[in-house]
Design an enzyme around this catalytic site. Structure first.
Site, PDB file in Angstrom:
ATOM      1  N   ASP A  84       0.672  -0.846   0.341  1.00 24.36           N
ATOM      2  CA  ASP A  84      -0.219  -0.295   0.291  1.00 24.36           C
ATOM      3  C   ASP A  84       1.386   0.495  -0.103  1.00 24.36           C
ATOM      4  OD1 ASP A  84      -1.923   1.857   0.298  1.00 24.36           O
ATOM      5  OD2 ASP A  84      -3.169   0.908   2.294  1.00 24.36           O
ATOM      6  N   ASP A  95      -3.375   7.273  -3.391  1.00 26.72           N
ATOM      7  CA  ASP A  95      -3.495   6.373  -2.384  1.00 26.72           C
ATOM      8  C   ASP A  95      -3.472   5.176  -2.917  1.00 26.72           C
ATOM      9  OD1 ASP A  95      -3.819   4.029  -0.367  1.00 26.72           O
ATOM     10  OD2 ASP A  95      -5.106   5.336   0.974  1.00 26.72           O
ATOM     11  N   HIS A 155     -11.816   5.485   1.539  1.00 29.92           N
ATOM     12  CA  HIS A 155     -12.031   6.909   2.404  1.00 29.92           C
ATOM     13  C   HIS A 155     -11.587   8.392   1.353  1.00 29.92           C
ATOM     14  CE1 HIS A 155      -7.567   6.787   2.155  1.00 29.92           C
ATOM     15  NE2 HIS A 155      -8.157   5.952   2.304  1.00 29.92           N
ATOM     16  N   HIS A 163      -7.339  11.606   5.240  1.00 28.90           N
ATOM     17  CA  HIS A 163      -8.920  11.206   5.547  1.00 28.90           C
ATOM     18  C   HIS A 163      -9.943  11.576   5.663  1.00 28.90           C
ATOM     19  CE1 HIS A 163      -8.156   6.015   5.963  1.00 28.90           C
ATOM     20  NE2 HIS A 163      -6.478   6.772   6.399  1.00 28.90           N
ATOM     21  N   GLU A 188     -11.042   0.611  -1.091  1.00 32.48           N
ATOM     22  CA  GLU A 188     -10.274  -0.477  -1.430  1.00 32.48           C
ATOM     23  C   GLU A 188     -10.944  -1.558  -0.007  1.00 32.48           C
ATOM     24  OE1 GLU A 188      -7.233   0.603   2.017  1.00 32.48           O
ATOM     25  OE2 GLU A 188      -8.168   2.339   2.578  1.00 32.48           O
ATOM     26  N   GLU A 281      -5.911  -1.647  -3.897  1.00 33.31           N
ATOM     27  CA  GLU A 281      -6.867   0.257  -3.887  1.00 33.31           C
ATOM     28  C   GLU A 281      -6.512   1.155  -4.940  1.00 33.31           C
ATOM     29  OE1 GLU A 281      -6.473   4.296  -0.164  1.00 33.31           O
ATOM     30  OE2 GLU A 281      -5.413   2.358  -1.206  1.00 33.31           O
TER      31      GLU A 281
END
Length: 305
Positions: A84, A95, A155, A163, A188, A281
């Site tokens: 990640d 992300d 998120h 977040h 994700e 993700e």
């Protein structure tokens, strides 16, 4: 969102995708996780900045594992490895994550979370409730014979904020948020052959500043100011703090700052029944014409699977 902003979101997404390509090229059995992570973080730094420490979560570890200063963990051969990565430039964040099954037995588990991500991306649009996205994710993962992890979520992302308030669940839920045009989300899905729930370990190696107020200790205040200058409100590694205070002092300083309640630590998250976990993700920009996927991991994922 204007064209200039969109280009910035897309640019960091491209770097995140390239970093994951690099991860697939680098990874091998018995490779030290610390070496693996530092090579990926240095790769990101050649273009931008890490938005958080590279996470390498193996087998039943689901999230928040990034090696500490003296980590001696190696990549097991018979494993599924979640990588990640986060990239930011001027606070614009990407992300993205992939699962790398080093044993073919874990390919189906990996496909479950990847296909769930693909279905979620088709469904995300202005006005859609995040809970309905969770329903798509849950349906796909269950159809593969696995369980979604119900207490992990995607998120919303905003500048310098990983977040940003809204969550995208991995299961159907009645309590959810409405997705708005021009919002940016990290989606994700996590799939497991275990209980479908993660628990916290007592250890953690990733931190974040939660208050920039003075602690009353001049030395700690000086360190805190330097941490804010470098990381702002984004997560950081104890390794990164060691870069400017030294390996011997880093852990004690972080412990002291935790006691002052000006930073927090992210505990390592593991599957409750120690089931194996997969994750994929992407970061997406929500538009009326359809989602713009900034990280675009689909082609890489299909090569792995």
């Amino acid at each position: 969102m204007d064209a200039k902003e969109k280009r910035k979101w897309l640019w960091v997404g491209k770097i995140a995708r390239k970093t994951l390509v690099k991860a697939v090229d680098l990874i091998h059995e018995d490779m030290p996780v610390l070496e693996f992570v530092e090579k990926l973080e240095n790769y990101i730094k050649s273009y931008a900045s890490p938005a958080f420490p590279v996470n390498v979560s193996i087998n039943h570890v689901a999230a928040h594992y990034s090696p500490g200063i003296y980590d001696s963990t190696v990549i097991p051969g018979d494993s599924i490895v979640k990588v990640d990565v986060g990239v930011h430039k001027d606070g614009y964040i990407a992300d993205a994550a992939i699962s790398i099954p080093l044993n073919r037995d874990y390919e189906e588990l990996s496909r479950a979370s990847f296909e769930a991500l693909m279905e979620a991306e088709k469904a995300i649009a202005p006005g859609v409730k995040t809970g309905s996205i969770g329903a798509f994710i849950e349906h796909v993962i269950l159809s593969y014979g696995f369980k979604p992890i119900r207490n992990l979520t995607g998120h919303k992302i905003s500048r310098f904020n990983l977040h940003a308030g809204k969550s995208v669940p991995n299961t159907k839920t009645a309590f959810s948020d409405k997705i708005e045009e021009d919002e940016v989300y990290a989606i994700e899905p996590f799939a497991t052959d275990g209980a479908g729930y993660v628990v916290e370990l007592s250890e953690g190696f990733i931190y974040r500043i939660i208050s920039a107020r003075r602690t009353g200790d001049k030395k700690l205040d000086s360190i805190l100011r330097e941490m804010w200058r470098r990381f702002r409100g984004l997560p950081f590694s104890e390794r990164w703090v060691a870069d400017f205070v030294g390996k011997e002092k880093a852990k004690d300083l972080l412990t002291a700052l935790l006691k002052k309640k000006v930073i927090m630590v992210y505990p390592v998250l593991v599957e409750k029944e120690r089931g194996f976990v997969s994750q994929f993700e992407d970061t997406v920009i929500v538009t009326r014409e359809g989602p713009i996927v900034t990280t675009g991991i689909a082609e890489l994922a299909r090569e792995i699977l």
